[in-house]
Design a protein around this motif. Structure first.
Motif, short mmCIF file in Angstrom:
data_model
loop_
_atom_site.label_atom_id
_atom_site.label_comp_id
_atom_site.label_asym_id
_atom_site.label_seq_id
_atom_site.Cartn_x
_atom_site.Cartn_y
_atom_site.Cartn_z
N ARG A 233 -8.15 -4.17 -0.63
CA ARG A 233 -9.45 -3.62 -1.01
C ARG A 233 -10.50 -3.91 0.05
NH1 ARG A 233 -9.12 -5.51 -7.36
NH2 ARG A 233 -8.13 -3.60 -8.17
N MET B 59 0.82 -1.20 0.00
CA MET B 59 0.00 0.00 0.00
C MET B 59 0.86 1.26 0.00
SD MET B 59 -3.13 0.62 -0.29
CE MET B 59 -4.16 2.08 -0.30
N TYR C 273 -1.64 -3.43 -11.39
CA TYR C 273 -2.39 -2.66 -10.41
C TYR C 273 -1.77 -1.26 -10.22
CZ TYR C 273 -4.27 -7.25 -9.14
OH TYR C 273 -4.88 -8.48 -9.18
N TYR C 274 -2.62 -0.34 -9.73
CA TYR C 274 -2.13 1.01 -9.47
C TYR C 274 -3.05 1.74 -8.51
CZ TYR C 274 -5.73 2.71 -12.78
OH TYR C 274 -6.92 2.99 -13.41
N MET C 275 -2.53 2.83 -7.94
CA MET C 275 -3.32 3.71 -7.08
C MET C 275 -3.86 4.85 -7.93
SD MET C 275 -4.48 4.77 -4.13
CE MET C 275 -3.70 3.52 -3.12
N TYR D 8 -9.85 3.43 -5.27
CA TYR D 8 -8.45 3.87 -5.25
C TYR D 8 -7.47 2.77 -5.68
CZ TYR D 8 -10.22 7.99 -2.93
OH TYR D 8 -10.91 9.14 -2.66
N ILE D 9 -7.65 1.54 -5.23
CA ILE D 9 -6.73 0.45 -5.58
C ILE D 9 -7.29 -0.21 -6.83
CG2 ILE D 9 -5.52 -1.59 -4.73
CD1 ILE D 9 -6.42 -0.67 -1.86
N GLU E 40 -11.00 -0.17 1.06
CA GLU E 40 -11.99 0.43 0.17
C GLU E 40 -13.36 0.47 0.84
OE1 GLU E 40 -11.69 1.90 -2.66
OE2 GLU E 40 -9.85 1.18 -3.61
N VAL F 228 -3.72 -7.71 -2.94
CA VAL F 228 -4.52 -6.60 -3.44
C VAL F 228 -5.98 -6.77 -3.02
CG1 VAL F 228 -5.44 -5.49 -5.51
CG2 VAL F 228 -3.00 -6.03 -5.36
N PHE G 241 2.04 1.85 -3.55
CA PHE G 241 0.96 2.41 -4.36
C PHE G 241 0.75 3.90 -4.06
CE2 PHE G 241 -1.23 -1.96 -4.79
CZ PHE G 241 -0.62 -2.18 -6.01
#
Length: 230
Positions: A203, A163, A224-226, A215-216, A207, A199, A166
């Motif tokens: 979440r 995290m 994956y990305y932020m 966001y994730i 999330e 991931v 990211f």
């Protein structure tokens, strides 16, 4: 108010500085030689140290160097010598400021206020640098703590590392292979499913709607990305 350590073998001078600083609301402790300066500084709790250059047992330069081995506390050196070379040596030994005797107590107070202000700003900047925020998600890197809408969330070590990566790089897409190398290390023998599991857990923990993450995010076919700036 700030707590200040004043160390000088001139007891009358120390008494005068202590009296004036306490009238300003500072907490003041005193010492009279270099060894005492190091011992008291090591005990901790000081926001600023004032050291005389010429003291018995060990001089102010040696005391300053020893204090620098365990503390970044701001240090103001007092000296009866005004040569530039002495000041340069003092700065190289770790002093933050220099004031030449005899001095006006008002000047010393002004130097102390300026030094404490800079130290406070630096501390605040360091705290800001360690605090990452994206919407309702907050990470404190120094404390390795996470929050969701202000409520503490428990993350495993790898979840936190993932995290943090990211959040420090919003908008940057990482492949599963990149993430395995960056977070788990090149020697890790696991497979890409490890990343997917972590991931998914992030979440679920962070999330508001894990089934529709805000966001994730996933870049299909890539990684994956932020989410970047909104």
């Amino acid at each position: 108010m700030a707590k200040i350590l004043v160390v000088d073998d001139e007891k009358v001078l120390v008494k005068g500085i202590k009296f004036n600083l306490e009238n300003e609301g500072y907490q003041v402790e005193v010492g009279y030689d270099g060894e005492e300066a190091v011992e008291k500084a090591k005990a901790g709790g000081f926001d600023l140290v004032i050291l005389d250059l010429m003291m018995p047992k060990i001089d102010g330069l040696q005391a300053c160097m020893r204090i620098r081995e365990f503390s970044n506390v701001p240090i103001i050196m007092l000296t009866a010598r005004s040569e530039d070379t002495d000041k340069i040596i003092g700065f190289e030994c770790g002093a933050d400021d220099y004031i030449t005797k005899p001095f006006n107590i008002l000047e010393l107070k002004a130097r102390i206020r300026a030094m404490l202000r800079r130290a406070g700003m630096k501390q605040h900047q360091e705290q800001d640098a360690n605090r990452l925020q994206r919407g309702h998600i907050t990470l404190d890197v120094g404390a390795r703590s996470a929050w969701k809408e202000g409520k503490s969330v428990d993350l495993t070590a790898k979840e936190f590392d993932l995290m943090e990566l990211f959040m420090r790089n919003p908008g940057r897409v990482y492949s599963r292979e990149n993430l395995l190398n960056l977070v788990w290390g090149y020697e890790y023998m696991g497979d890409f499913r490890t990343v997917d599991v972590h991931v998914r857990r992030l979440r679920e923990k962070l999330e508001l709607d894990p089934a529709n993450p805000r966001y994730i995010l996933t870049k299909w076919g890539v990684g994956y990305y932020m989410k970047g700036n909104e």
